[in-house]
Design an enzyme around this catalytic site. Structure first.
Site, short mmCIF file in Angstrom:
data_model
loop_
_atom_site.label_atom_id
_atom_site.label_comp_id
_atom_site.label_asym_id
_atom_site.label_seq_id
_atom_site.Cartn_x
_atom_site.Cartn_y
_atom_site.Cartn_z
N ARG A 15 0.80 -1.23 0.00
CA ARG A 15 0.00 0.00 0.00
C ARG A 15 0.83 1.28 0.00
O ARG A 15 0.30 2.38 -0.14
CB ARG A 15 -0.97 -0.02 1.20
CG ARG A 15 -2.12 -0.98 0.96
CD ARG A 15 -3.26 -0.68 1.90
NE ARG A 15 -3.02 -1.20 3.23
CZ ARG A 15 -3.37 -0.56 4.34
NH1 ARG A 15 -3.95 0.63 4.29
NH2 ARG A 15 -3.15 -1.10 5.51
N ALA A 362 28.80 41.92 3.47
CA ALA A 362 27.67 41.45 2.67
C ALA A 362 28.12 41.01 1.29
O ALA A 362 28.99 41.63 0.68
CB ALA A 362 26.64 42.58 2.54
#
Ligand code: UD1
Ligand code: MG
Length: 452
Positions: A15, A362
């Site tokens: 299943r 950054a």
């Protein structure tokens, strides 16, 4: 007394509609087989025999990956749970001690329950784990007389009166190993399913004058998985329990239902986990850390007082020392970041080492991959990497070194040096105004041509 585990994992799991054997489907990032094995390991077994059948090679490999001492035996045809246990007989021939039969597709047994079964073995030859089922459905029914167990009846074979019993069989059985295999050898398949039922050993034991009793557990522990829907239900049940455990251990979860943990996640007390955080496998977070919203962590270690996120990604091998800050849209992989260093914005740090207190600007990228090989970037202590620096590895920045914003660093930068590696700026006075005028005139001309 030593203990052997026999873990039944031969079934196909039709299943599930899957090419993967059922027991290898994952809950919280670990195959359900591993969950079952982990539960069994709380008994400190000397032996662990996994009965494999469907896709046995995959099941064997997975069992051995988790537990090198695991042995696998093959059940070529799945003729029933009793037949499955019989396949372990040769492997455990001569073993002295108790055998515990567990199912590979029943991942939630607790240590307490298994210990209760172990304790009950001093009072009975065969101990079966049962539970009161809210909906007894097709479970085997336990026919009892007080705590004494008389027999187990499979649903298919049960009378109306027996089907009315709500005390059900979980499948977990404990008995002296030799006794178990003696009983199993007597099991026949003359029943409604034509299978060799493990459950028949109880009636056989009683017929021999042996005793059997039930240990009860909560139904949630015996949850078995047969379909994708049940797998999803099991995942939800696992997550609910894991979140509750963390909170009990002193971790703050701002929105527990949005935090997803792995089966082996470790989080220290006084750590705060904000909403929508996902843990992959092998994550450890020490005390007092903050994991901010929408972060994804796997295979990493976060030390005390570190702050991760929001929107950070820690990949395998990311090691953050105390007080490190990893900010938004930062990805860290296979990199050691030392005490108090900061990588706060829009950055990729891979195959790298960053010294204490260094600040990574950054948009920094460690260019670690040349298309074939991976290379390391080593940054010393107290360094300052300017925004938008490309660190083309292999490359080393010494202690206190600095890179100018926008630099493409291809050579090592010595201690305390500044590296500038960008095109020099040119300024042309009045040029912008001239350019704008020219472009606007062009646009007006085009508009006129269209209108005409
Ligand atoms: C079994 C019990 C039932 C119990 C229920 C709990 C028997 C006869 N019945 O029924 O009393 O209430 O579990 O969930 O034991 N397996 C093998 N080889 C086989 C057959 C099964 O390895 O030949 C494994 C399966 O992969 C699975 C486990 O044994 O992990 C249980 O088998 P399953 O077919 O689900 O048993 P049930 O019919 O559910
Ligand atoms: Mg079943």
């Amino acid at each position: 007394m030593s203990t052997a585990l026999i873990i039944l994992a031969a079934g196909k799991g039709t299943r599930m509609e899957s090419d993967l054997p059922k027991v290898l489907h994952k809950i919280a990032h670990a195959p359900m087989l591993w969950h079952a094995m982990r539960a069994g390991l709380s008994l400190e077994p000397a032996r662990c025999v996994v009965v494999a059948g469907h896709e046995a090679a995959q099941v064997t490999a997975s069992a051995e990956t988790y537990l090198p001492l695991a042995e696998t035996v093959l059940q070529e045809e799945q003729l029933g749970t009793g037949h499955a246990v019989a396949q372990a007989a040769a492997a455990l021939d001569g073993f002295e001690g108790d055998a515990f039969v567990l199912y590979g597709d029943t991942p939630f047994l607790t240590e307490e329950t298994l210990q209760a079964m172990k304790a009950a073995r001093s009072q009975a030859d065969v101990v079966v784990l049962g539970f009161e089922a809210a909906d007894p459905g097709r479970y085997g029914r336990l026919v009892t007389d007080g705590d004494a167990l008389e027999r187990i009846v499979e649903f298919k074979d049960a009378s109306e009166a027996e089907r009315a019993v709500t005390l059900c069989n979980s499948g977990v059985v404990a008995a002296d190993s030799k006794t178990l295999f003696d009983l199993i050898a007597e099991v026949k398949n003359d029943n409604a399913a034509g299978e060799y039922y493990l459950t028949d050993i109880v009636g056989l034991a009683r017929a021999r004058g042996l005793s059997a009793r039930v240990v009860r557990c909560d139904e949630s522990e015996t949850l078995g998985i047969n379909s994708r829907a049940e797998l999803a239900g099991a995942e939800a049940a696992f997550q609910a329990r894991a979140r509750a455990n963390l909170m009990e251990d002193g971790v703050t979860l701002l929105a527990p239902e949005t935090v997803f943990l792995a089966w082996d996640s470790f989080v220290g007390r006084d750590t705060v986990i904000e909403p929508n955080v996902v843990f992959g496998p092998e994550v450890t977070v020490e005390s007092g850390a903050t994991i901010r919203a929408f972060s994804h962590l796997e295979g990493c270690h976060v030390s005390r007082d570190a702050v991760v996120g929001p929107y950070a990604r820690l990949r395998p091998g990311a090691e953050l020392a105390e007080g490190v800050k990893i900010g938004n849209f930062v990805e860290v992989k296979n990199a050691q970041i030392d005490t108090g260093a900061k990588v706060n914005h829009l950055t990729y740090i891979g195959d790298a080492e960053i010294g204490a207190r260094s600040n990574i600007g950054a948009g920094t990228i460690t260019c670690n991959y040349d298309g074939v090989f991976k290379h390391r970037t080593v940054i010393g202590q107290d360094a300052f990497v300017g925004s938008n620096t490309m660190l083309v590895a292999p490359v080393t920045l010494g202690n206190g070194a600095m890179t100018a914003s926008g630099s493409v660093i291809t050579q090592d930068v010595p201690e305390d040096a500044l590296a500038l590696a960008r095109a020099p700026q040119q300024v042309k006075p009045g040029f912008a105004a001239k350019l704008f005028k020219m472009l606007k005139a062009k646009k007006a001309k085009q508009a006129k041509a269209k209108g005409a």
